[in-house]
Design a protein around this motif. Sequence first.
Motif, PDB file in Angstrom:
ATOM      1  N   CYS A   9       0.901  -1.357  -0.078  1.00  0.00           N
ATOM      2  CA  CYS A   9      -0.019  -0.149  -0.041  1.00  0.00           C
ATOM      3  C   CYS A   9       1.032   1.227   0.068  1.00  0.00           C
ATOM      4  CB  CYS A   9      -0.827  -0.085   1.219  1.00  0.00           C
ATOM      5  SG  CYS A   9      -1.670  -1.603   1.476  1.00  0.00           S
ATOM      6  N   SER A  10       1.352   1.438  -1.278  1.00  0.00           N
ATOM      7  CA  SER A  10       2.470   2.633  -1.222  1.00  0.00           C
ATOM      8  C   SER A  10       2.188   3.267  -2.595  1.00  0.00           C
ATOM      9  CB  SER A  10       4.006   2.016  -1.024  1.00  0.00           C
ATOM     10  OG  SER A  10       4.967   3.386  -1.139  1.00  0.00           O
ATOM     11  N   ARG A  11       2.307   4.644  -2.754  1.00  0.00           N
ATOM     12  CA  ARG A  11       2.603   5.120  -4.070  1.00  0.00           C
ATOM     13  C   ARG A  11       4.028   5.235  -4.507  1.00  0.00           C
ATOM     14  NH1 ARG A  11      -0.980  10.096  -1.997  1.00  0.00           N
ATOM     15  NH2 ARG A  11      -0.240   9.222  -0.170  1.00  0.00           N
ATOM     16  N   GLU A  38      -4.715  10.444   4.052  1.00  0.00           N
ATOM     17  CA  GLU A  38      -3.358  11.327   4.703  1.00  0.00           C
ATOM     18  C   GLU A  38      -2.615  10.337   5.674  1.00  0.00           C
ATOM     19  OE1 GLU A  38      -3.459  15.244   5.097  1.00  0.00           O
ATOM     20  OE2 GLU A  38      -4.346  15.469   3.317  1.00  0.00           O
ATOM     21  N   GLU A  39      -1.386  10.797   5.571  1.00  0.00           N
ATOM     22  CA  GLU A  39      -0.495  10.150   6.809  1.00  0.00           C
ATOM     23  C   GLU A  39      -0.593  11.249   8.056  1.00  0.00           C
ATOM     24  OE1 GLU A  39       3.570   9.621   5.523  1.00  0.00           O
ATOM     25  OE2 GLU A  39       2.982   8.314   3.899  1.00  0.00           O
ATOM     26  N   THR A  40      -1.495  10.666   8.954  1.00  0.00           N
ATOM     27  CA  THR A  40      -1.567  11.633  10.015  1.00  0.00           C
ATOM     28  C   THR A  40      -1.002  11.093  11.643  1.00  0.00           C
ATOM     29  OG1 THR A  40      -3.683  10.404  10.113  1.00  0.00           O
ATOM     30  CG2 THR A  40      -3.583  12.466   9.212  1.00  0.00           C
ATOM     31  N   GLY A  50      -1.655   2.353   9.243  1.00  0.00           N
ATOM     32  CA  GLY A  50      -2.567   3.201   8.531  1.00  0.00           C
ATOM     33  C   GLY A  50      -2.610   2.843   7.019  1.00  0.00           C
ATOM     34  N   LYS A  51      -1.563   2.730   6.409  1.00  0.00           N
ATOM     35  CA  LYS A  51      -1.398   2.325   4.992  1.00  0.00           C
ATOM     36  C   LYS A  51      -1.677   0.785   5.026  1.00  0.00           C
ATOM     37  CE  LYS A  51       2.636   5.183   4.450  1.00  0.00           C
ATOM     38  NZ  LYS A  51       3.905   5.482   4.075  1.00  0.00           N
ATOM     39  N   ALA A  52      -1.495  -0.063   5.813  1.00  0.00           N
ATOM     40  CA  ALA A  52      -1.732  -1.714   5.769  1.00  0.00           C
ATOM     41  C   ALA A  52      -3.138  -1.434   5.954  1.00  0.00           C
ATOM     42  CB  ALA A  52      -0.739  -2.161   6.607  1.00  0.00           C
ATOM     43  N   PRO A  90       9.994  17.769  -2.554  1.00  0.00           N
ATOM     44  CA  PRO A  90      10.037  16.924  -3.532  1.00  0.00           C
ATOM     45  C   PRO A  90      10.817  15.966  -3.646  1.00  0.00           C
ATOM     46  CG  PRO A  90       9.268  18.788  -4.508  1.00  0.00           C
ATOM     47  CD  PRO A  90       9.620  19.187  -3.115  1.00  0.00           C
ATOM     48  N   GLU A  91      10.756  14.546  -3.765  1.00  0.00           N
ATOM     49  CA  GLU A  91      11.993  13.493  -3.676  1.00  0.00           C
ATOM     50  C   GLU A  91      12.749  13.952  -4.576  1.00  0.00           C
ATOM     51  OE1 GLU A  91      10.751   9.433  -2.490  1.00  0.00           O
ATOM     52  OE2 GLU A  91      11.903   9.072  -4.124  1.00  0.00           O
ATOM     53  N   GLY A  92      14.064  13.370  -4.331  1.00  0.00           N
ATOM     54  CA  GLY A  92      15.058  13.505  -5.045  1.00  0.00           C
ATOM     55  C   GLY A  92      15.896  14.638  -4.956  1.00  0.00           C
ATOM     56  N   TYR A 149      17.055   9.830  -0.580  1.00  0.00           N
ATOM     57  CA  TYR A 149      18.241  10.814  -0.044  1.00  0.00           C
ATOM     58  C   TYR A 149      19.463  10.067  -0.127  1.00  0.00           C
ATOM     59  CZ  TYR A 149      14.566  13.688   2.330  1.00  0.00           C
ATOM     60  OH  TYR A 149      13.481  14.495   2.631  1.00  0.00           O
ATOM     61  N   ASP A 150      19.450   8.660  -0.862  1.00  0.00           N
ATOM     62  CA  ASP A 150      20.715   7.916  -0.937  1.00  0.00           C
ATOM     63  C   ASP A 150      21.953   8.412  -1.603  1.00  0.00           C
ATOM     64  OD1 ASP A 150      19.290   5.953   0.080  1.00  0.00           O
ATOM     65  OD2 ASP A 150      18.672   4.973  -1.675  1.00  0.00           O
ATOM     66  N   PRO A 151      21.816   9.601  -2.367  1.00  0.00           N
ATOM     67  CA  PRO A 151      23.158  10.227  -2.780  1.00  0.00           C
ATOM     68  C   PRO A 151      23.813  10.937  -1.798  1.00  0.00           C
ATOM     69  CG  PRO A 151      21.110  10.498  -4.427  1.00  0.00           C
ATOM     70  CD  PRO A 151      20.714  10.081  -3.328  1.00  0.00           C
ATOM     71  N   TRP A 169      24.121  -3.657  -2.567  1.00  0.00           N
ATOM     72  CA  TRP A 169      24.345  -3.239  -0.994  1.00  0.00           C
ATOM     73  C   TRP A 169      23.121  -3.126  -0.252  1.00  0.00           C
ATOM     74  CZ3 TRP A 169      23.519   0.295   2.532  1.00  0.00           C
ATOM     75  CH2 TRP A 169      24.404   0.351   3.932  1.00  0.00           C
ATOM     76  N   LYS A 170      22.158  -2.007  -0.786  1.00  0.00           N
ATOM     77  CA  LYS A 170      20.864  -1.966  -0.164  1.00  0.00           C
ATOM     78  C   LYS A 170      19.986  -3.377   0.362  1.00  0.00           C
ATOM     79  CE  LYS A 170      18.153   1.639  -0.343  1.00  0.00           C
ATOM     80  NZ  LYS A 170      17.288   2.740  -1.023  1.00  0.00           N
ATOM     81  N   ALA A 171      19.995  -4.204  -0.536  1.00  0.00           N
ATOM     82  CA  ALA A 171      19.297  -5.704  -0.449  1.00  0.00           C
ATOM     83  C   ALA A 171      20.089  -6.492   0.838  1.00  0.00           C
ATOM     84  CB  ALA A 171      19.292  -6.226  -1.805  1.00  0.00           C
ATOM     85  N   HIS A 175      18.084  -0.170   5.765  1.00  0.00           N
ATOM     86  CA  HIS A 175      17.007  -0.094   6.940  1.00  0.00           C
ATOM     87  C   HIS A 175      15.753  -0.851   6.476  1.00  0.00           C
ATOM     88  CE1 HIS A 175      16.497   2.894   3.984  1.00  0.00           C
ATOM     89  NE2 HIS A 175      15.306   3.724   4.598  1.00  0.00           N
ATOM     90  N   ARG A 176      15.403  -0.953   5.369  1.00  0.00           N
ATOM     91  CA  ARG A 176      14.421  -1.767   4.550  1.00  0.00           C
ATOM     92  C   ARG A 176      14.705  -3.230   4.744  1.00  0.00           C
ATOM     93  NH1 ARG A 176      13.695   1.615   1.187  1.00  0.00           N
ATOM     94  NH2 ARG A 176      12.260   2.812   2.098  1.00  0.00           N
ATOM     95  N   ALA A 177      16.027  -3.570   4.149  1.00  0.00           N
ATOM     96  CA  ALA A 177      16.483  -4.875   4.566  1.00  0.00           C
ATOM     97  C   ALA A 177      16.445  -5.317   5.758  1.00  0.00           C
ATOM     98  CB  ALA A 177      17.608  -5.073   3.890  1.00  0.00           C
TER      99      ALA A 177
HETATM  100  P1  ITT Z   1       3.935   6.039   0.623  1.00  0.00           P
HETATM  101  O1  ITT Z   1       3.751   6.934   1.907  1.00  0.00           O
HETATM  102  O2  ITT Z   1       3.015   6.116  -0.435  1.00  0.00           O
HETATM  103  O3  ITT Z   1       4.649   4.653   0.738  1.00  0.00           O
HETATM  104  P2  ITT Z   1       6.274   7.934   0.425  1.00  0.00           P
HETATM  105  O4  ITT Z   1       7.468   7.946  -0.562  1.00  0.00           O
HETATM  106  O5  ITT Z   1       5.387   8.978   0.721  1.00  0.00           O
HETATM  107  O6  ITT Z   1       5.167   6.713  -0.075  1.00  0.00           O
HETATM  108  P3  ITT Z   1       7.051   7.643   3.127  1.00  0.00           P
HETATM  109  O7  ITT Z   1       5.985   8.454   3.444  1.00  0.00           O
HETATM  110  O8  ITT Z   1       7.174   6.472   3.797  1.00  0.00           O
HETATM  111  O9  ITT Z   1       6.654   7.184   1.641  1.00  0.00           O
HETATM  112  O10 ITT Z   1       8.464   8.681   3.133  1.00  0.00           O
HETATM  113  C1  ITT Z   1       9.744   8.221   3.009  1.00  0.00           C
HETATM  114  C2  ITT Z   1      10.652   8.978   2.322  1.00  0.00           C
HETATM  115  O11 ITT Z   1      11.778   8.830   2.946  1.00  0.00           O
HETATM  116  C3  ITT Z   1      10.931   9.055   1.052  1.00  0.00           C
HETATM  117  O12 ITT Z   1      10.056   9.787   0.278  1.00  0.00           O
HETATM  118  C4  ITT Z   1      12.152   9.077   0.997  1.00  0.00           C
HETATM  119  O13 ITT Z   1      12.295  10.350   0.415  1.00  0.00           O
HETATM  120  C5  ITT Z   1      12.847   8.782   2.285  1.00  0.00           C
HETATM  121  N1  ITT Z   1      13.369   7.459   2.109  1.00  0.00           N
HETATM  122  C6  ITT Z   1      12.776   6.433   2.770  1.00  0.00           C
HETATM  123  N2  ITT Z   1      13.610   5.218   2.522  1.00  0.00           N
HETATM  124  C7  ITT Z   1      14.591   5.514   1.606  1.00  0.00           C
HETATM  125  C8  ITT Z   1      15.660   4.851   1.007  1.00  0.00           C
HETATM  126  O14 ITT Z   1      15.605   3.964   1.078  1.00  0.00           O
HETATM  127  N3  ITT Z   1      16.462   5.495   0.430  1.00  0.00           N
HETATM  128  C9  ITT Z   1      16.295   6.904   0.339  1.00  0.00           C
HETATM  129  N4  ITT Z   1      15.421   7.774   0.753  1.00  0.00           N
HETATM  130  C10 ITT Z   1      14.620   7.101   1.796  1.00  0.00           C
END
Ligand code: ITT
Length: 300
Positions: A9-11, A38-40, A50-52, A90-92, A149-151, A169-171, A175-177
Amino acid sequence: MDRVKAVLCSRNRNKARELEHLLPGWSIDPLEATDWPEETGATYLENAQGKARFGRDVTGGTVHVLGEDSGIEVAALGGRPGIESARYAPEGAPAIEKLLGELEGVGDRDARYVCELVCITPAGEEVRGTGTLTGRIAAESRGSEGFGYDPVFVPDGEERTVAELGDAWKAESSHRARAARALLAAFGALVLLVAAGCGGSDPTSNRVLAAFFTHGPTARVLGERFPHQAGTLKCVLHDGDKELQATCATDVSLVKPTRAVVTLTEAWNHGASAHTWFFFIKRDGTVESVVQEGAAAPKP
Ligand code: ITT
């Protein structure tokens, strides 16, 4: 074995791409939805739940649903952007530019990534896994893999950014791994518990913990260094003469009228090494069985 069919459940398509590699044997489709809530939440856990739960409403319990919330916490910014990471800019490139701008001339570059994963099974059980990755913010952007923020994130023990270290490496180490491995370990416990007729959740879990820590010699000894309610404490472990800075975390899950699982996790080496005990207990604190996983536990 049949693949576990799940919906994320993520965009954010990057999360689905990474999770497909992190949960072997799972097929993960992105949730198709238009009206996202909304993420509240006040915490990553609340947002992931909330997403799940939203995904569960949309899919009607036909598949496993995953909710993930993550963020980056920068010490010199008092933990910001934290759970606001996606809304910081905005991401990136824009988010990175803003972050480097805020840190201009700042010596303390310490930061960490946090990831909270929640899965709701078709039967309605909620299982979770948490992962963190500590490091620092680089002076400038480097590398092309990963996302967000990976760069500009350099993990402890590394000189390169996560975007330079790359997806392989990420895999292993992100933190997600780590959260995905914790989720799979919790699933292992769930399978055992379901076999034993357990499941569900119970707000009285602190009473269960209090009973757990006062019963049984092992629980009493471990209880001296673990938090007495669900949560995490800093602690020091010993490997021979070497002192290891570590964290000790307590969790209780799947409490039914008669049974619960108490999870105690020690993590050290910046979270790269961990030892977990799963105690299957009765509500009066009596331990029925213990499962241990992970690296050999050092001495407290
Ligand atoms: P959903 O809420 O729809 O899942 P989102 O991108 O808005 O998508 P989050 O609210 O969890 O997700 O925000 C996480 C943010 O944290 C994401 O947009 C990145 O900017 C940062 N982030 C999380 N994990 C990251 C990773 O592995 N590498 C780099 N940035 C990460």
